[in-house]
Design a protein around this motif. Sequence first.
Motif, short mmCIF file in Angstrom:
data_model
loop_
_atom_site.label_atom_id
_atom_site.label_comp_id
_atom_site.label_asym_id
_atom_site.label_seq_id
_atom_site.Cartn_x
_atom_site.Cartn_y
_atom_site.Cartn_z
N VAL A 1 12.47 16.45 -95.34
CA VAL A 1 11.19 17.06 -95.00
C VAL A 1 10.40 16.04 -94.20
O VAL A 1 10.27 14.88 -94.61
N LEU A 2 9.87 16.46 -93.06
CA LEU A 2 9.03 15.56 -92.27
C LEU A 2 7.87 16.32 -91.67
O LEU A 2 7.94 17.52 -91.45
N PRO A 3 6.76 15.62 -91.46
CA PRO A 3 5.59 16.30 -90.89
C PRO A 3 5.62 16.32 -89.37
O PRO A 3 6.21 15.45 -88.74
N MET A 4 4.97 17.31 -88.81
CA MET A 4 4.74 17.33 -87.38
C MET A 4 3.79 16.17 -87.07
O MET A 4 2.74 16.06 -87.70
N PRO A 5 4.15 15.29 -86.15
CA PRO A 5 3.25 14.17 -85.85
C PRO A 5 1.97 14.63 -85.16
O PRO A 5 1.99 15.54 -84.34
N ALA B 1 6.07 26.55 -79.44
CA ALA B 1 6.47 25.62 -78.38
C ALA B 1 6.63 24.19 -78.91
O ALA B 1 7.59 23.51 -78.56
N THR B 2 5.72 23.75 -79.74
CA THR B 2 5.82 22.40 -80.29
C THR B 2 7.01 22.29 -81.23
O THR B 2 7.78 21.33 -81.16
N LEU B 3 7.18 23.27 -82.10
CA LEU B 3 8.33 23.27 -83.01
C LEU B 3 9.64 23.30 -82.22
O LEU B 3 10.60 22.61 -82.58
N HIS B 4 9.68 24.04 -81.14
CA HIS B 4 10.87 24.08 -80.29
C HIS B 4 11.19 22.68 -79.74
O HIS B 4 12.33 22.22 -79.81
N ALA B 5 10.17 21.99 -79.22
CA ALA B 5 10.37 20.65 -78.65
C ALA B 5 10.84 19.67 -79.72
O ALA B 5 11.72 18.83 -79.47
N VAL B 6 10.28 19.77 -80.91
CA VAL B 6 10.70 18.91 -82.02
C VAL B 6 12.14 19.22 -82.41
O VAL B 6 12.95 18.31 -82.64
#
Length: 174
Positions: free
Chosen positions: A59-63, A144-149
């Motif tokens: 589990v990791l957080p979105m920065p 979009a951000t989740l896709h890039a991550v």
Amino acid sequence: MLAPAFDRVVAALDYVPPVDQLILQFKNAGKFHHARFMAELLAQAVRHASPQVERITIVLPMPSSRQALRRRGFNPAGEIARQLAARLGLAYRPGLLLRSGEGASQKQLGRAARTGPQAGRYQCVGPVEGAAVAVVDDVLTTGATLHAVAVALKKAGAARVVGLVAARTPYRQD
């Protein structure tokens, strides 16, 4: 539109009133008890999701952006992720994903305008080979951000990337 790089999203709530105010109070007024509440609701949603979600190993957080960290003094996704990982008995790795660039805030951008600026912004800096990774965020708007991550994590060897979000905005055409 291309298929997203992430495999699944689990959301505890819809980002509509009064949930939007709960999240804004947490993020902007430091109401940390809201993070506990959101983590518990998200843990319940994960427990009721498919077996694909149950096999998460990291589990990791979105920065957060540096600007948001300076303004708030904390990463909202990090607070939720830390408590969520503890509730689910999973490994919490907050430093595994880095934001490698800053950019303009996306708050005022529409769905189509959000997709381009995220490419290449995130970098995985630790071992994820074969892992099922859950990326925790407070709100999912367009994905979009989740896709890039997810692109960065899969490039580093992650087998699956699942988004776990406290709230998800209802889809609307721009």
